[in-house]
Motif scaffolding. Structure first.
Motif, PDB file in Angstrom:
ATOM      1  N   THR A  66       1.366  -0.649  -0.029  1.00 14.16           N
ATOM      2  CA  THR A  66      -0.096   0.308   0.131  1.00 14.16           C
ATOM      3  C   THR A  66       0.871   1.520  -0.493  1.00 14.16           C
ATOM      4  O   THR A  66       2.130   1.420   0.017  1.00 14.16           O
ATOM      5  CB  THR A  66      -0.458   0.321   1.104  1.00 14.16           C
ATOM      6  N   VAL A  67       0.504   2.102  -0.004  1.00 15.95           N
ATOM      7  CA  VAL A  67       1.399   3.399   0.096  1.00 15.95           C
ATOM      8  C   VAL A  67       1.018   4.775   1.521  1.00 15.95           C
ATOM      9  O   VAL A  67      -0.332   4.120   2.009  1.00 15.95           O
ATOM     10  CB  VAL A  67       0.310   4.761  -0.749  1.00 15.95           C
ATOM     11  N   PRO A  68       2.722   4.135   1.921  1.00 16.86           N
ATOM     12  CA  PRO A  68       2.626   4.825   3.112  1.00 16.86           C
ATOM     13  C   PRO A  68       2.026   6.627   3.352  1.00 16.86           C
ATOM     14  O   PRO A  68       1.748   6.449   2.207  1.00 16.86           O
ATOM     15  CB  PRO A  68       4.363   4.995   2.904  1.00 16.86           C
ATOM     16  N   TRP A  69       1.577   6.536   4.749  1.00 18.57           N
ATOM     17  CA  TRP A  69       1.882   7.692   5.444  1.00 18.57           C
ATOM     18  C   TRP A  69       2.245   8.284   4.783  1.00 18.57           C
ATOM     19  O   TRP A  69       3.711   8.734   4.780  1.00 18.57           O
ATOM     20  CB  TRP A  69       1.613   8.132   6.537  1.00 18.57           C
ATOM     21  N   ALA A  82      -5.691  -6.756  -4.720  1.00 15.15           N
ATOM     22  CA  ALA A  82      -5.308  -7.871  -3.712  1.00 15.15           C
ATOM     23  C   ALA A  82      -5.514  -8.498  -3.360  1.00 15.15           C
ATOM     24  O   ALA A  82      -5.497 -10.335  -3.748  1.00 15.15           O
ATOM     25  CB  ALA A  82      -4.384  -7.711  -2.894  1.00 15.15           C
ATOM     26  N   ASP A  83      -6.995  -8.908  -2.898  1.00 17.13           N
ATOM     27  CA  ASP A  83      -8.086 -10.024  -2.505  1.00 17.13           C
ATOM     28  C   ASP A  83      -8.330 -10.239  -4.135  1.00 17.13           C
ATOM     29  O   ASP A  83      -8.379 -11.715  -4.602  1.00 17.13           O
ATOM     30  CB  ASP A  83      -9.414  -9.755  -2.530  1.00 17.13           C
ATOM     31  N   ARG A  84      -8.915  -9.477  -5.382  1.00 12.93           N
ATOM     32  CA  ARG A  84      -9.429  -9.920  -5.784  1.00 12.93           C
ATOM     33  C   ARG A  84      -8.203 -11.091  -7.183  1.00 12.93           C
ATOM     34  O   ARG A  84      -7.809 -11.951  -8.144  1.00 12.93           O
ATOM     35  CB  ARG A  84      -9.396  -8.528  -7.445  1.00 12.93           C
ATOM     36  N   GLU A  85      -6.667 -10.452  -7.258  1.00 11.77           N
ATOM     37  CA  GLU A  85      -6.157 -11.115  -8.411  1.00 11.77           C
ATOM     38  C   GLU A  85      -4.924 -12.347  -6.819  1.00 11.77           C
ATOM     39  O   GLU A  85      -3.391 -12.957  -7.524  1.00 11.77           O
ATOM     40  CB  GLU A  85      -4.897  -9.972  -7.798  1.00 11.77           C
ATOM     41  N   ALA A  86      -5.484 -12.176  -5.601  1.00 18.09           N
ATOM     42  CA  ALA A  86      -4.843 -13.211  -5.178  1.00 18.09           C
ATOM     43  C   ALA A  86      -3.468 -13.017  -4.765  1.00 18.09           C
ATOM     44  O   ALA A  86      -2.355 -13.736  -4.534  1.00 18.09           O
ATOM     45  CB  ALA A  86      -4.760 -15.204  -5.725  1.00 18.09           C
ATOM     46  N   LEU A  87      -3.597 -11.811  -4.218  1.00 15.37           N
ATOM     47  CA  LEU A  87      -2.480 -11.364  -3.945  1.00 15.37           C
ATOM     48  C   LEU A  87      -1.570 -10.935  -2.428  1.00 15.37           C
ATOM     49  O   LEU A  87      -3.060 -11.636  -1.531  1.00 15.37           O
ATOM     50  CB  LEU A  87      -1.523  -9.642  -4.301  1.00 15.37           C
ATOM     51  N   LEU A  88      -0.888 -11.153  -2.049  1.00 11.95           N
ATOM     52  CA  LEU A  88      -0.276 -10.841  -0.503  1.00 11.95           C
ATOM     53  C   LEU A  88      -0.194  -9.094   0.043  1.00 11.95           C
ATOM     54  O   LEU A  88       0.306  -8.593  -1.235  1.00 11.95           O
ATOM     55  CB  LEU A  88       0.793 -11.008   0.345  1.00 11.95           C
ATOM     56  N   LEU A  89      -1.568  -8.751   0.652  1.00 10.48           N
ATOM     57  CA  LEU A  89      -0.718  -7.608   0.759  1.00 10.48           C
ATOM     58  C   LEU A  89      -0.107  -6.609   1.900  1.00 10.48           C
ATOM     59  O   LEU A  89      -0.180  -7.585   2.850  1.00 10.48           O
ATOM     60  CB  LEU A  89      -2.106  -6.619   1.287  1.00 10.48           C
ATOM     61  N   LEU A  90       0.434  -5.526   1.740  1.00 11.98           N
ATOM     62  CA  LEU A  90       2.199  -5.297   2.343  1.00 11.98           C
ATOM     63  C   LEU A  90       1.349  -4.006   3.284  1.00 11.98           C
ATOM     64  O   LEU A  90       1.333  -3.022   2.421  1.00 11.98           O
ATOM     65  CB  LEU A  90       3.194  -5.387   2.067  1.00 11.98           C
ATOM     66  N   ASP A  91       0.762  -4.207   4.378  1.00 11.34           N
ATOM     67  CA  ASP A  91      -0.095  -2.876   4.731  1.00 11.34           C
ATOM     68  C   ASP A  91       0.904  -2.292   5.031  1.00 11.34           C
ATOM     69  O   ASP A  91       1.478  -2.557   6.890  1.00 11.34           O
ATOM     70  CB  ASP A  91      -1.555  -3.414   5.135  1.00 11.34           C
ATOM     71  N   CYS A  92       1.479  -0.860   4.544  1.00 10.83           N
ATOM     72  CA  CYS A  92       2.276   0.169   4.974  1.00 10.83           C
ATOM     73  C   CYS A  92       1.180   1.080   6.612  1.00 10.83           C
ATOM     74  O   CYS A  92       2.964   0.599   7.229  1.00 10.83           O
ATOM     75  CB  CYS A  92       2.709   0.507   4.390  1.00 10.83           C
ATOM     76  N   ASP A  93       0.456   1.209   6.223  1.00  9.57           N
ATOM     77  CA  ASP A  93      -0.008   1.714   7.037  1.00  9.57           C
ATOM     78  C   ASP A  93       0.235   0.557   9.112  1.00  9.57           C
ATOM     79  O   ASP A  93       0.331   1.184  10.034  1.00  9.57           O
ATOM     80  CB  ASP A  93      -1.287   1.790   7.578  1.00  9.57           C
ATOM     81  N   ALA A  94       0.243  -0.600   8.935  1.00  8.67           N
ATOM     82  CA  ALA A  94      -0.122  -1.165  10.094  1.00  8.67           C
ATOM     83  C   ALA A  94       1.472  -1.677  10.132  1.00  8.67           C
ATOM     84  O   ALA A  94       1.250  -1.990  11.760  1.00  8.67           O
ATOM     85  CB  ALA A  94      -1.051  -2.233   9.339  1.00  8.67           C
ATOM     86  N   ALA A  95       1.828  -1.154   9.453  1.00  8.82           N
ATOM     87  CA  ALA A  95       3.562  -2.331   9.510  1.00  8.82           C
ATOM     88  C   ALA A  95       4.206  -0.569  10.126  1.00  8.82           C
ATOM     89  O   ALA A  95       5.105  -0.915  11.687  1.00  8.82           O
ATOM     90  CB  ALA A  95       3.910  -1.971   8.285  1.00  8.82           C
ATOM     91  N   LEU A  96       3.592   0.313  10.042  1.00  8.54           N
ATOM     92  CA  LEU A  96       4.387   1.595  10.354  1.00  8.54           C
ATOM     93  C   LEU A  96       4.377   1.715  11.550  1.00  8.54           C
ATOM     94  O   LEU A  96       4.696   2.817  12.658  1.00  8.54           O
ATOM     95  CB  LEU A  96       4.832   2.771   9.642  1.00  8.54           C
ATOM     96  N   PRO A 105       1.155   3.396  14.604  1.00  8.24           N
ATOM     97  CA  PRO A 105      -0.310   5.136  14.493  1.00  8.24           C
ATOM     98  C   PRO A 105       1.089   6.367  14.459  1.00  8.24           C
ATOM     99  O   PRO A 105       0.505   7.549  13.955  1.00  8.24           O
ATOM    100  CB  PRO A 105      -0.469   4.615  15.795  1.00  8.24           C
ATOM    101  N   ASP A 106       2.418   6.069  14.601  1.00 10.39           N
ATOM    102  CA  ASP A 106       2.886   7.250  14.789  1.00 10.39           C
ATOM    103  C   ASP A 106       3.246   7.368  13.383  1.00 10.39           C
ATOM    104  O   ASP A 106       5.077   6.808  13.053  1.00 10.39           O
ATOM    105  CB  ASP A 106       4.144   7.557  15.602  1.00 10.39           C
ATOM    106  N   HIS A 107       3.157   7.142  12.231  1.00  7.27           N
ATOM    107  CA  HIS A 107       3.265   6.961  10.804  1.00  7.27           C
ATOM    108  C   HIS A 107       4.292   7.810  10.835  1.00  7.27           C
ATOM    109  O   HIS A 107       5.832   7.495   9.689  1.00  7.27           O
ATOM    110  CB  HIS A 107       2.481   7.766   9.799  1.00  7.27           C
ATOM    111  N   ALA A 108       4.822   9.619  10.874  1.00  9.36           N
ATOM    112  CA  ALA A 108       5.768  10.284  11.219  1.00  9.36           C
ATOM    113  C   ALA A 108       6.999   9.964  11.167  1.00  9.36           C
ATOM    114  O   ALA A 108       8.713   9.856  10.631  1.00  9.36           O
ATOM    115  CB  ALA A 108       5.795  11.030  11.163  1.00  9.36           C
ATOM    116  N   ALA A 109       7.147   8.999  12.387  1.00  7.89           N
ATOM    117  CA  ALA A 109       7.939   7.888  13.241  1.00  7.89           C
ATOM    118  C   ALA A 109       9.104   7.452  12.311  1.00  7.89           C
ATOM    119  O   ALA A 109      10.496   7.565  12.350  1.00  7.89           O
ATOM    120  CB  ALA A 109       8.132   7.230  14.626  1.00  7.89           C
ATOM    121  N   GLY A 110       8.933   6.276  10.592  1.00  9.62           N
ATOM    122  CA  GLY A 110       9.212   5.765  10.447  1.00  9.62           C
ATOM    123  C   GLY A 110       9.841   6.487   8.701  1.00  9.62           C
ATOM    124  O   GLY A 110       9.559   5.956   7.851  1.00  9.62           O
ATOM    125  N   LEU A 111       9.309   7.413   8.426  1.00 10.30           N
ATOM    126  CA  LEU A 111       9.756   8.899   7.404  1.00 10.30           C
ATOM    127  C   LEU A 111      10.799   9.958   8.092  1.00 10.30           C
ATOM    128  O   LEU A 111      11.531  10.350   8.860  1.00 10.30           O
ATOM    129  CB  LEU A 111       8.706   9.676   7.235  1.00 10.30           C
TER     130      LEU A 111
END
Length: 204
Positions: A130-133, A156-170, A172-178
């Motif tokens: 996904t597009v990170p914050w 991702a669901d339609r194409e049977a892909l794995l979704l890398l959810d960047c928001d979940a990974a980074l 709640p404090d998204h800016a800390a990873g930028l």
């Protein structure tokens, strides 16, 4: 759904030079077991972190400045090399978002990119990031980014892909990873994404 933008080369001469360097690297090195395609967020992923996450030798084919249509254009040239990676990661879309492309146009372009990727290299596992914050560019809002990411999850669901959810990974404090530009990922951000990618790959 909006029609995708047609494939287009990098806008800058420096981008074309880097693209040619990537072609030479692919031609002159061993066939990679994994690849990553996309923009500067992909290109900047530290090699050791990326390979630890994928669990195998990984060739980084990211290029700063890529839009979805640029990655599609570059893949047409890269596809001349008959490699067979078992994993492909795609991380592109933030620049298309900044350009004002709506989610339907971005998704249409990514669907075309995925079809070309499968036709070229047939990776059994594909990860879509996904597009990170990011600091919202002029004319775009956080709601626009979230709508795009929801559309990416649907793709991702339609194409049977794995979704890398960047928001979940980074977290709640998204800016800390930028970085200070509030766009590019810093070492902490890449470490967080690497952990999330590793978990995805282990579960595949």
């Amino acid at each position: 759904m909006s029609a995708p933008r047609p494939p287009a080369p990098p806008a800058k001469a420096s981008g074309l030079r880097r693209h040619r360097a990537l072609l030479a690297r692919l031609a002159g090195g061993p066939a990679p077991e994994a690849v990553i395609l996309g923009d500067s967020l992909a290109a900047g992923w530290p090699g050791p972190d990326l390979e630890a996450a994928t669990g195998c030798p990984t060739l980084n084919l990211g290029l700063p400045g890529d839009r979805v249509q640029t990655t599609r254009w570059r893949l047409a040239a890269l596809a001349a090399f008959a490699i067979r990676p078992r994993l492909a990661v795609t991380m592109v879309g933030t620049n298309s978002f900044a350009d004002g492309d709506g989610e339907t146009r971005v998704i249409a372009g990514l669907a075309a990119l995925l079809a070309a990727l499968r036709a070229a290299w047939a990776p059994p596992v594909i990860v879509l990031a996904t597009v990170p914050w990011r600091e919202s560019p002029p004319g775009r809002s956080e709601a626009d980014r979230l709508a795009l990411n929801a559309a990416l999850a649907d793709l991702a669901d339609r194409e049977a892909l794995l979704l890398l959810d960047c928001d979940a990974a980074l977290g709640p404090d998204h800016a800390a990873g930028l970085e200070a530009d509030r766009l590019h990922l810093n070492a902490c951000g890449y470490a967080a994404l690497s952990g999330a990618l590793a978990a995805l790959v282990r579960g595949a």
